[in-house]
Design a protein around this motif. Structure first.
Motif: not given
Length: 89
Positions: A21-23, A30-31, A65-67, A81-83
């Motif tokens: 869905t839309e944020l 995050v991927k 993952g990655i943002v 960013d990596k999170v």
């Protein structure tokens, strides 16, 4: 995207395609590179937590993952960013 879904207690997880869905305000897309199930989720799958009324739902809330995208009001991370994700704030 593909997701591990708990549909029934004491049954194997289903791997399903789910729609995003839309944020909303404060959310981050995050991927996921790696994710796992914690002990609490293993108990949930086995029915030890009595959460059947909340089924179906996605599993694997701890991962990294990655943002890819940020919602309105997000100031602590940016795209790329990596999170590490965890269910606790």
């Amino acid at each position: 995207m593909k997701a591990a879904v708990l549909e029934k207690i004491n049954e194997p997880l289903s791997i399903k395609d789910v729609q995003l869905t839309e944020l909303k305000v404060g959310q981050v897309l995050v991927k996921i590179l790696v994710s796992g199930l914690c002990g609490a989720q293993l108990h949930e799958i086995r029915g030890h937590k009595g959460n059947e009324k909340f089924l179906p739902h996605l599993m694997g809330h701890e991962g990294c993952g990655i943002v890819q995208e940020i919602g309105e009001g997000v100031t602590t991370v940016k795209v790329g960013d990596k999170v590490v994700m965890h269910w606790r704030p």
